[in-house]
Design a protein around this motif. Sequence first.
Motif: not given
Length: 83
Positions: A63-83
């Motif tokens: 369940v947590v892994a599924t939630e995290f995958a959704t959050i990661a996708a919403a954050n574009n895998y953090w690429r925009e924020i960090q790069g």
Amino acid sequence: MSETVTLIPNNSLITKTPEEGRHLAVKMGRLTIKLTQPDADVRTKLRDVYANDAHMLIAIGQVVATEFATIAAANNYWREIQG
């Protein structure tokens, strides 16, 4: 007593880091359980059951892994924020 459960804290899946995203995923998983079983006394009684059942613990992890995958996708895998 019925209480409203906010399923997405702060109404956003956007987090600054993957670590914050992981914490949000855990929190969202917990909120889903709270919504599914709103009685705190029942949840407390059930903790001993799932805490000692490997299959249930694996299911919680999924369940947590599924939630995290959704959050990661919403954050574009953090690429925009960090790069």
